[in-house]
Design a protein around this motif. Structure first.
Motif, PDB file in Angstrom:
ATOM      1  N   PHE A  17       0.839  -1.198   0.000  1.00  0.00           N
ATOM      2  CA  PHE A  17       0.000   0.000   0.000  1.00  0.00           C
ATOM      3  C   PHE A  17       0.884   1.263   0.000  1.00  0.00           C
ATOM      4  CE2 PHE A  17      -3.895   1.868   2.485  1.00  0.00           C
ATOM      5  CZ  PHE A  17      -4.232   2.621   1.375  1.00  0.00           C
ATOM      6  N   GLY A  18       1.922   1.249   0.832  1.00  0.00           N
ATOM      7  CA  GLY A  18       2.809   2.406   0.940  1.00  0.00           C
ATOM      8  C   GLY A  18       3.879   2.433  -0.132  1.00  0.00           C
ATOM      9  N   LYS A  19       3.941   1.390  -0.966  1.00  0.00           N
ATOM     10  CA  LYS A  19       4.879   1.291  -2.098  1.00  0.00           C
ATOM     11  C   LYS A  19       6.332   1.404  -1.648  1.00  0.00           C
ATOM     12  CE  LYS A  19       1.402   3.213  -5.227  1.00  0.00           C
ATOM     13  NZ  LYS A  19       1.217   2.231  -6.290  1.00  0.00           N
ATOM     14  N   VAL A  20       6.641   0.701  -0.561  1.00  0.00           N
ATOM     15  CA  VAL A  20       8.020   0.695  -0.072  1.00  0.00           C
ATOM     16  C   VAL A  20       8.564  -0.737  -0.072  1.00  0.00           C
ATOM     17  CG1 VAL A  20       7.565   2.690   1.433  1.00  0.00           C
ATOM     18  CG2 VAL A  20       7.474   0.385   2.390  1.00  0.00           C
ATOM     19  N   ALA A  21       9.882  -0.841   0.004  1.00  0.00           N
ATOM     20  CA  ALA A  21      10.523  -2.162   0.022  1.00  0.00           C
ATOM     21  C   ALA A  21      10.228  -2.859   1.345  1.00  0.00           C
ATOM     22  CB  ALA A  21      12.029  -1.997  -0.148  1.00  0.00           C
ATOM     23  N   MET A  22      10.184  -4.209   1.295  1.00  0.00           N
ATOM     24  CA  MET A  22       9.949  -4.964   2.544  1.00  0.00           C
ATOM     25  C   MET A  22      10.875  -6.174   2.619  1.00  0.00           C
ATOM     26  SD  MET A  22       6.462  -6.578   4.125  1.00  0.00           S
ATOM     27  CE  MET A  22       5.897  -7.387   2.654  1.00  0.00           C
ATOM     28  N   VAL A  23      11.385  -6.425   3.826  1.00  0.00           N
ATOM     29  CA  VAL A  23      12.147  -7.652   4.082  1.00  0.00           C
ATOM     30  C   VAL A  23      11.493  -8.395   5.245  1.00  0.00           C
ATOM     31  CG1 VAL A  23      14.362  -6.830   3.186  1.00  0.00           C
ATOM     32  CG2 VAL A  23      13.784  -6.429   5.586  1.00  0.00           C
ATOM     33  N   GLU A  24      11.642  -9.733   5.222  1.00  0.00           N
ATOM     34  CA  GLU A  24      11.024 -10.576   6.259  1.00  0.00           C
ATOM     35  C   GLU A  24      12.008 -11.655   6.705  1.00  0.00           C
ATOM     36  OE1 GLU A  24       6.831 -12.099   6.013  1.00  0.00           O
ATOM     37  OE2 GLU A  24       7.071 -11.374   3.967  1.00  0.00           O
ATOM     38  N   PRO A  25      12.632 -11.488   7.864  1.00  0.00           N
ATOM     39  CA  PRO A  25      13.539 -12.546   8.343  1.00  0.00           C
ATOM     40  C   PRO A  25      12.782 -13.743   8.922  1.00  0.00           C
ATOM     41  CG  PRO A  25      13.477 -10.729   9.914  1.00  0.00           C
ATOM     42  CD  PRO A  25      12.598 -10.338   8.762  1.00  0.00           C
ATOM     43  N   SER A  26      13.470 -14.907   8.904  1.00  0.00           N
ATOM     44  CA  SER A  26      12.862 -16.136   9.436  1.00  0.00           C
ATOM     45  C   SER A  26      13.489 -16.590  10.742  1.00  0.00           C
ATOM     46  CB  SER A  26      13.016 -17.281   8.427  1.00  0.00           C
ATOM     47  OG  SER A  26      12.315 -16.995   7.264  1.00  0.00           O
ATOM     48  N   PHE A  34      12.941 -10.943   0.669  1.00  0.00           N
ATOM     49  CA  PHE A  34      12.583  -9.604   0.182  1.00  0.00           C
ATOM     50  C   PHE A  34      11.197  -9.739  -0.440  1.00  0.00           C
ATOM     51  CE2 PHE A  34      12.394  -6.146  -2.838  1.00  0.00           C
ATOM     52  CZ  PHE A  34      13.020  -5.098  -2.189  1.00  0.00           C
ATOM     53  N   THR A  35      10.173  -9.221   0.228  1.00  0.00           N
ATOM     54  CA  THR A  35       8.807  -9.601  -0.149  1.00  0.00           C
ATOM     55  C   THR A  35       7.938  -8.460  -0.684  1.00  0.00           C
ATOM     56  OG1 THR A  35       8.367  -9.543   2.218  1.00  0.00           O
ATOM     57  CG2 THR A  35       8.549 -11.707   1.201  1.00  0.00           C
ATOM     58  N   ASN A  36       8.490  -7.287  -0.849  1.00  0.00           N
ATOM     59  CA  ASN A  36       7.774  -6.270  -1.627  1.00  0.00           C
ATOM     60  C   ASN A  36       8.768  -5.382  -2.349  1.00  0.00           C
ATOM     61  OD1 ASN A  36       5.124  -5.187  -2.387  1.00  0.00           O
ATOM     62  ND2 ASN A  36       5.979  -3.294  -1.599  1.00  0.00           N
ATOM     63  N   PRO A  37       8.685  -5.337  -3.694  1.00  0.00           N
ATOM     64  CA  PRO A  37       7.812  -6.131  -4.558  1.00  0.00           C
ATOM     65  C   PRO A  37       8.280  -7.586  -4.621  1.00  0.00           C
ATOM     66  CG  PRO A  37       8.749  -4.210  -5.696  1.00  0.00           C
ATOM     67  CD  PRO A  37       9.499  -4.353  -4.440  1.00  0.00           C
TER      68      PRO A  37
END
Ligand code: SF4
Ligand code: SF4
Length: 592
Positions: free
Chosen positions: A123-132, A257-260
């Motif tokens: 929605f905010g059009k920013v990069a996203m990372v998700e650690p496990s 790296f989940t967005n995009p």
């Protein structure tokens, strides 16, 4: 050297090693320990508790624009509070790297809803990372800072409770001293007037294309080839669950790296495997985008989108297998719902308030939310931080309009008052309702684990600072009737309620006594005449009326056969609430 760290500890270490200079947060489970651990690096990092998440994100953005690597952390609902600067930061971009951490709470262990904040990144059009795990959490702070600076974007780091609180081994490195970038005045970038923002939106869309190319190339999104009959796309903690269930009987596309999303990589992976599963916790964030790209996959039609996931649920959903569980006699497990602690000053407050007839009590977020539970039952609503006062105001306006006799009492904690209660109280004054606002000031942010706030007189590092005065703030906001009471003195409390109910103007009652679990500060020691003790029931005098039991104090128990109540000395802190309510004076103090 390797250390066993929680995800939150690892993030603090990662931020230190990544050379950040500024961090801010409002405490919120499961994110609280990030700032507590960052506070250790006070020589290198300016780390602060902010009064709310919006302020934290705005301060971090300011530090970033000045040129420093910066970070703001919050729980998932905190990002709702910070949504305004968050969306704007997507347009301004950054100067020094900016990482915004959202710690989501699947399973609602300590939250009012279960939102999946991955949608905020899109929605905010920013990069996203998700650690496990913790190692990835540490590494990704540095990588996210680099992505932020390279692509001129804030990076949303999405964690969940299991990543925040579970421990795994982490390789400890050195701090990289990253110089503060030069600040240049740049109206075309940081001045979001409509004419500027229009142009920036075009840049944001261009940036997203570049970020998608990066997403397809980065090692943060990698394939682990095994058996190709099953292919699994997953991210965050759900990846660990999928691996535990399928081991090497499936191939994995692990997304960090989940967005995009890396759609080219996803297409290639999907072509190679026979059956494609998307294993993700809560919402079908990845699945929807994969299906929208015309790729067939199985996901939320089998895996539930409510509550926290675990390997058992993944196994049962996708393979139809029930795990063997140890059978036990469930009747011997005590059902222990959350309750206000023995000696909690809020308990006395709610005990007295619950006696009031024709009263609507609007509550708020904090441990005092438990005032709504049995046996006190002293709450009608709990919505979000700060809403007690504004919701109460809305009700009161209607009550006035319809000439009803009810009164509204809004109950809010001290930290929550500073967070977002003050503006609501201003609304009460400005729009002329006569609500009774009760600030339950237990001298700390208790529910998240005793963090300081603007009213405690101490900073995150424990340094003395100016102490905000709730009574003076209430008066400055326009409240003319303000009273401070000791809630453990029921007569005093009753008189304060009588006084407030008799007024036809808004009032504020500050119920001020330290949390029963608080380590008293120097300020507290000077202010409160606090002598911990114990109370005891005289079994001869007790008539078994259970009035003391109805205070809900967990230290009091009732012997049904003897029809007498007793007090567990290990739990009792001698607050004397039960002593005050016993009609036959069967309870007395017996010293420490
Ligand atoms: S004095 Fe009574 S109400 Fe207070 S903690 Fe002890 S048992 Fe509970
Ligand atoms: S309030 Fe007093 S008399 Fe009644 S049960 Fe408790 S101790 Fe006994």
């Amino acid at each position: 050297m390797r250390k066993l760290l929680t995800g939150n500890e690892a993030i603090a270490l990662g931020a230190y090693e990544a050379g950040i200079h500024y961090a801010a947060a409002y405490p919120g489970t499961p994110s609280t320990e990030i700032l507590e651990n960052l506070a250790k690096y006070k020589e290198e990092i300016i780390a602060e508790w902010a009064p709310n998440e919006k302020v934290a994100v705005e301060s971090a953005l300011g530090a970033s624009i000045y040129g420093a690597r910066s970070l703001a952390a919050m729980k998932h609902v905190g990002l709702n509070v910070a949504a305004d600067p968050f969306f704007s930061s997507g347009y301004t971009g950054v100067n020094g790297g900016l990482v915004l951490i959202t710690a989501d709470d699947p399973g609602l262990h300590s939250s009012q809803n279960e939102q999946d904040n991955r949608y905020y990144a899109k929605f905010g059009k920013v990069a996203m990372v998700e650690p496990s795990d913790s190692q990835e959490a540490k590494n990704m702070v540095k990588i996210a800072m680099e992505i932020s600076e390279k692509f001129d974007t804030p990076v949303l780091m999405r964690l969940t409770t299991r990543v925040c609180h579970s421990k795994s081994l982490v390789e400890v490195g050195e701090r990289e001293e990253v110089p503060i970038r030069p600040y240049k005045k740049n109206l075309g970038k940081y001045y979001l007037a409509p004419a500027v923002a229009k142009q920036l939106h075009v840049k944001v869309e261009e940036r997203l294309k570049k970020l998608e190319e990066f997403s397809n190339e980065t090692d943060l999104n990698y394939v682990e080839w095994n058996d190709k009959k099953i292919g699994i796309i997953s991210s965050g903690i759900a990846f660990q669950y999928a691996k535990e269930v399928f081991k090497d009987k499936a191939s994995y596309l692990k997304l960090g790296f989940t967005n995009p999303l890396p759609m080219d990589k996803i297409k290639k992976f999907a072509e190679e495997v026979e059956t494609l599963y998307v294993v993700e916790e809560l919402e079908p964030f990845i699945e929807e985008q994969v299906k929208a790209a015309g790729i067939d996959c199985i996901g939320k039609d089998k895996i539930p989108n409510v509550w926290e996931l675990n390997p058992e649920i993944v196994e049962k959903s996708l393979l139809g297998k029930e795990r063997e569980v140890i059978e036990y006699d469930k009747s011997i497990v005590v059902n222990r719902p959350p309750t206000l602690c023995a000696g909690c000053p809020h308990r006395a407050f709610f005990y007295e308030l619950s006696k009031r007839k024709d009263t609507i009590i609007t509550g708020d977020i904090g441990c005092y939310t438990l005032g709504g539970a049995e046996p006190l039952n002293a709450m009608d609503t709990t919505i979000c931080m700060g809403a007690s006062i504004s919701a109460g105001h809305g009700m009161e306006r209607l009550i006035d309009g319809y000439d009803d006799n009810k009164r509204v009492v809004s109950v809010i904690g001290d930290s929550t008052f500073f967070h977002s209660g003050m503006t609501s109280l201003l609304d009460v004054v400005y729009n002329k309702s006569n609500t009774i606002t009760c600030v339950l000031d237990n001298r700390i942010t208790a529910m998240t684990g005793h963090q300081d706030h603007p009213g405690t007189g101490y900073t995150l590092q424990g340094e003395p600072t100016k102490m905000a005065n709730i009574a003076e703030i209430a008066k400055a906001l326009g409240i003319e009737h303000v009273k401070t009471v000791n809630p453990l003195e029921l007569k005093e409390l009753k008189a304060a309620f009588d006084w407030a109910y008799s007024l036809d103007e808004p009032s504020v009652i500050i119920s001020r006594w330290p949390c029963a679990l608080k380590r008293l500060s120097e300020y507290d020691k000077k202010e409160f005449d606090y002598k911990p003790g114990k109370c005891e029931v005289d079994q001869e005098k007790c008539i078994g009326c259970k009035i003391c039991v109805n205070t809900g104090c967990p230290a009091i128990y009732f012997d049904k056969e003897a029809k007498k109540s007793s007090i567990n000395a290990a739990q009792c802190v001698g607050c004397e609430l039960c002593m005050q309510v016993c009609p036959v004076k069967a309870i007395s103090e017996v010293g420490e």
